[in-house]
Design a protein around this motif. Structure first.
Motif, PDB file in Angstrom:
ATOM      1  N   LYS A   1      -5.615  -6.297   0.883  1.00 44.56           N
ATOM      2  CA  LYS A   1      -4.804  -5.664   1.939  1.00 44.56           C
ATOM      3  C   LYS A   1      -3.364  -6.169   1.991  1.00 44.56           C
ATOM      4  O   LYS A   1      -2.481  -5.456   2.426  1.00 44.56           O
ATOM      5  N   ASP A   2      -3.086  -7.381   1.511  1.00 46.19           N
ATOM      6  CA  ASP A   2      -1.732  -7.936   1.525  1.00 46.19           C
ATOM      7  C   ASP A   2      -1.104  -7.969   0.132  1.00 46.19           C
ATOM      8  O   ASP A   2      -0.083  -8.635  -0.073  1.00 46.19           O
ATOM      9  N   ALA A   3      -1.683  -7.237  -0.816  1.00 42.76           N
ATOM     10  CA  ALA A   3      -1.181  -7.229  -2.195  1.00 42.76           C
ATOM     11  C   ALA A   3       0.158  -6.507  -2.290  1.00 42.76           C
ATOM     12  O   ALA A   3       0.503  -5.673  -1.443  1.00 42.76           O
ATOM     13  N   LEU A   4       0.907  -6.809  -3.356  1.00 44.95           N
ATOM     14  CA  LEU A   4       2.239  -6.246  -3.532  1.00 44.95           C
ATOM     15  C   LEU A   4       2.205  -4.723  -3.649  1.00 44.95           C
ATOM     16  O   LEU A   4       3.055  -4.042  -3.070  1.00 44.95           O
ATOM     17  N   HIS A   5       1.221  -4.166  -4.345  1.00 50.74           N
ATOM     18  CA  HIS A   5       1.184  -2.703  -4.508  1.00 50.74           C
ATOM     19  C   HIS A   5       1.007  -1.996  -3.165  1.00 50.74           C
ATOM     20  O   HIS A   5       1.534  -0.913  -2.954  1.00 50.74           O
ATOM     21  N   VAL A   6       0.300  -2.624  -2.246  1.00 52.03           N
ATOM     22  CA  VAL A   6       0.097  -2.048  -0.907  1.00 52.03           C
ATOM     23  C   VAL A   6       1.414  -2.082  -0.126  1.00 52.03           C
ATOM     24  O   VAL A   6       1.756  -1.117   0.564  1.00 52.03           O
ATOM     25  N   LYS A   7       2.166  -3.164  -0.270  1.00 50.56           N
ATOM     26  CA  LYS A   7       3.438  -3.296   0.440  1.00 50.56           C
ATOM     27  C   LYS A   7       4.506  -2.353  -0.115  1.00 50.56           C
ATOM     28  O   LYS A   7       5.348  -1.867   0.633  1.00 50.56           O
ATOM     29  N   LEU A   8       4.472  -2.086  -1.424  1.00 49.44           N
ATOM     30  CA  LEU A   8       5.475  -1.217  -2.041  1.00 49.44           C
ATOM     31  C   LEU A   8       5.226   0.264  -1.786  1.00 49.44           C
ATOM     32  O   LEU A   8       6.157   1.061  -1.793  1.00 49.44           O
ATOM     33  N   ALA A   9       3.979   0.636  -1.566  1.00 50.08           N
ATOM     34  CA  ALA A   9       3.626   2.050  -1.394  1.00 50.08           C
ATOM     35  C   ALA A   9       4.122   2.586  -0.059  1.00 50.08           C
ATOM     36  O   ALA A   9       4.315   1.838   0.901  1.00 50.08           O
ATOM     37  N   ASP A  10       4.314   3.903  -0.018  1.00 51.80           N
ATOM     38  CA  ASP A  10       4.746   4.560   1.210  1.00 51.80           C
ATOM     39  C   ASP A  10       3.623   4.627   2.235  1.00 51.80           C
ATOM     40  O   ASP A  10       3.861   4.588   3.433  1.00 51.80           O
ATOM     41  N   GLU A  11       2.388   4.760   1.754  1.00 54.08           N
ATOM     42  CA  GLU A  11       1.190   4.771   2.595  1.00 54.08           C
ATOM     43  C   GLU A  11       0.118   3.979   1.877  1.00 54.08           C
ATOM     44  O   GLU A  11       0.173   3.800   0.662  1.00 54.08           O
ATOM     45  N   SER A  12      -0.889   3.541   2.607  1.00 50.07           N
ATOM     46  CA  SER A  12      -2.005   2.832   1.981  1.00 50.07           C
ATOM     47  C   SER A  12      -3.304   3.160   2.718  1.00 50.07           C
ATOM     48  O   SER A  12      -3.289   3.472   3.899  1.00 50.07           O
ATOM     49  N   VAL A  13      -4.394   3.080   1.945  1.00 44.99           N
ATOM     50  CA  VAL A  13      -5.707   3.420   2.483  1.00 44.99           C
ATOM     51  C   VAL A  13      -6.722   2.394   1.987  1.00 44.99           C
ATOM     52  O   VAL A  13      -6.823   2.154   0.783  1.00 44.99           O
ATOM     53  N   CYS A  14      -7.476   1.798   2.902  1.00 51.81           N
ATOM     54  CA  CYS A  14      -8.556   0.890   2.522  1.00 51.81           C
ATOM     55  C   CYS A  14      -9.743   1.737   2.066  1.00 51.81           C
ATOM     56  O   CYS A  14     -10.164   2.662   2.771  1.00 51.81           O
ATOM     57  N   ILE A  15     -10.275   1.418   0.882  1.00 49.31           N
ATOM     58  CA  ILE A  15     -11.367   2.220   0.338  1.00 49.31           C
ATOM     59  C   ILE A  15     -12.678   1.457   0.182  1.00 49.31           C
ATOM     60  O   ILE A  15     -13.621   1.991  -0.391  1.00 49.31           O
ATOM     61  N   GLY A  16     -12.743   0.232   0.690  1.00 48.17           N
ATOM     62  CA  GLY A  16     -14.024  -0.471   0.622  1.00 48.17           C
ATOM     63  C   GLY A  16     -13.904  -1.981   0.594  1.00 48.17           C
ATOM     64  O   GLY A  16     -12.840  -2.547   0.821  1.00 48.17           O
ATOM     65  N   GLU A  17     -15.039  -2.584   0.310  1.00 50.19           N
ATOM     66  CA  GLU A  17     -15.162  -4.046   0.302  1.00 50.19           C
ATOM     67  C   GLU A  17     -14.487  -4.669  -0.919  1.00 50.19           C
ATOM     68  O   GLU A  17     -13.992  -3.976  -1.798  1.00 50.19           O
ATOM     69  N   ALA A  18     -14.518  -6.004  -0.983  1.00 49.16           N
ATOM     70  CA  ALA A  18     -13.805  -6.757  -2.015  1.00 49.16           C
ATOM     71  C   ALA A  18     -14.252  -6.428  -3.439  1.00 49.16           C
ATOM     72  O   ALA A  18     -13.423  -6.318  -4.337  1.00 49.16           O
ATOM     73  N   ALA A  19     -15.537  -6.269  -3.647  1.00 51.85           N
ATOM     74  CA  ALA A  19     -16.031  -5.987  -5.001  1.00 51.85           C
ATOM     75  C   ALA A  19     -15.549  -4.608  -5.455  1.00 51.85           C
ATOM     76  O   ALA A  19     -15.610  -3.638  -4.700  1.00 51.85           O
ATOM     77  N   SER A  20     -15.065  -4.518  -6.700  1.00 54.01           N
ATOM     78  CA  SER A  20     -14.546  -3.234  -7.182  1.00 54.01           C
ATOM     79  C   SER A  20     -15.631  -2.167  -7.237  1.00 54.01           C
ATOM     80  O   SER A  20     -15.339  -0.981  -7.097  1.00 54.01           O
ATOM     81  N   SER A  21     -16.897  -2.573  -7.396  1.00 56.37           N
ATOM     82  CA  SER A  21     -17.998  -1.609  -7.398  1.00 56.37           C
ATOM     83  C   SER A  21     -18.215  -1.000  -6.015  1.00 56.37           C
ATOM     84  O   SER A  21     -18.873   0.029  -5.882  1.00 56.37           O
ATOM     85  N   GLN A  22     -17.648  -1.631  -4.991  1.00 52.73           N
ATOM     86  CA  GLN A  22     -17.749  -1.122  -3.630  1.00 52.73           C
ATOM     87  C   GLN A  22     -16.423  -0.560  -3.109  1.00 52.73           C
ATOM     88  O   GLN A  22     -16.306  -0.242  -1.940  1.00 52.73           O
ATOM     89  N   SER A  23     -15.429  -0.435  -3.992  1.00 52.02           N
ATOM     90  CA  SER A  23     -14.128   0.083  -3.555  1.00 52.02           C
ATOM     91  C   SER A  23     -13.484   0.949  -4.632  1.00 52.02           C
ATOM     92  O   SER A  23     -13.598   2.170  -4.593  1.00 52.02           O
ATOM     93  N   TYR A  24     -12.841   0.341  -5.608  1.00 47.27           N
ATOM     94  CA  TYR A  24     -12.068   1.081  -6.607  1.00 47.27           C
ATOM     95  C   TYR A  24     -12.916   1.984  -7.499  1.00 47.27           C
ATOM     96  O   TYR A  24     -12.398   2.940  -8.069  1.00 47.27           O
ATOM     97  N   LEU A  25     -14.186   1.722  -7.617  1.00 46.13           N
ATOM     98  CA  LEU A  25     -15.070   2.542  -8.455  1.00 46.13           C
ATOM     99  C   LEU A  25     -15.890   3.550  -7.653  1.00 46.13           C
ATOM    100  O   LEU A  25     -16.701   4.277  -8.224  1.00 46.13           O
ATOM    101  N   VAL A  26     -15.685   3.625  -6.348  1.00 49.00           N
ATOM    102  CA  VAL A  26     -16.420   4.569  -5.505  1.00 49.00           C
ATOM    103  C   VAL A  26     -15.621   5.876  -5.448  1.00 49.00           C
ATOM    104  O   VAL A  26     -14.637   6.001  -4.709  1.00 49.00           O
ATOM    105  N   VAL A  27     -16.062   6.847  -6.259  1.00 50.54           N
ATOM    106  CA  VAL A  27     -15.343   8.113  -6.412  1.00 50.54           C
ATOM    107  C   VAL A  27     -15.117   8.839  -5.082  1.00 50.54           C
ATOM    108  O   VAL A  27     -14.004   9.275  -4.807  1.00 50.54           O
TER     109      VAL A  27
END
Length: 179
Positions: A102-128
């Motif tokens: 949530k405090d990563a640089l890509h989140v701060k640079l973006a115009d908007e941001s959306v939380c998509i899940g828990e810490a594990a990538s299988s529960q966030s970035y890989l959840v289509v």
């Protein structure tokens, strides 16, 4: 024609089409055709803008569609690079993140941001469904997967197309061939 002098006149039957100054945005929603006609791939009636690029770029014309937005479906350095490049082109970005990012640089640079899940990538970035929901809810017209995660998922590319989101990357057939 001087790029600093906007001329607001219709140049084709498409409403809202005019010559003027832009920030060299190239869009996945429009393509410039010979004869000053702009072909809209998805959104009929969407406003477009055509301008001359400076003489050092060959004096070429390019088209701009308003309303483009990229969802960056990755994190870390690749997301930062995509967001910075899009901003240089004048395209707003939406970052997705897990609870730990949530405090990563890509989140701060973006115009908007959306939380998509828990810490594990299988529960966030890989959840289509979460990634697609973020893109749809923020009215994104394009999705950049970065590398890894969903960039190698042919069915994800097809789902993006079904939802009217342009996938920035290879076609599903290409992904299946090298998969």
């Amino acid at each position: 024609m001087d790029a600093t002098m906007p001329i607001c006149k219709t140049v084709s039957p498409t409403p809202g089409l005019f010559f003027g100054r832009t920030r060299e945005i190239r869009s996945s929603q429009c393509s410039f055709m010979v004869g000053n006609n702009v072909s809209f791939l998805r959104h009929r009636g969407q406003r477009a803008q055509i301008s001359y690029i400076s003489r050092k770029h060959g004096g070429a014309l390019h088209a701009t569609c308003r309303g483009d937005k990229i969802l960056v479906a990755n994190r870390g350095e690749i997301a930062v690079r995509v967001i910075r490049t899009a901003h240089e082109m004048g395209i707003p970005c939406v970052a997705v993140y897990s609870t730990v990012d949530k405090d990563a640089l890509h989140v701060k640079l973006a115009d908007e941001s959306v939380c998509i899940g828990e810490a594990a990538s299988s529960q966030s970035y890989l959840v289509v469904p979460n990634v697609l929901s973020a893109a749809i809810s923020r009215k994104c017209t394009m999705l950049h997967p970065g590398y890894g995660f969903l960039s190698e998922n042919a069915s994800f590319v097809e789902m993006c197309k079904e939802h009217g989101i342009n996938f920035i990357g290879p076609r599903p057939e290409s992904i299946r061939c090298y998969g």
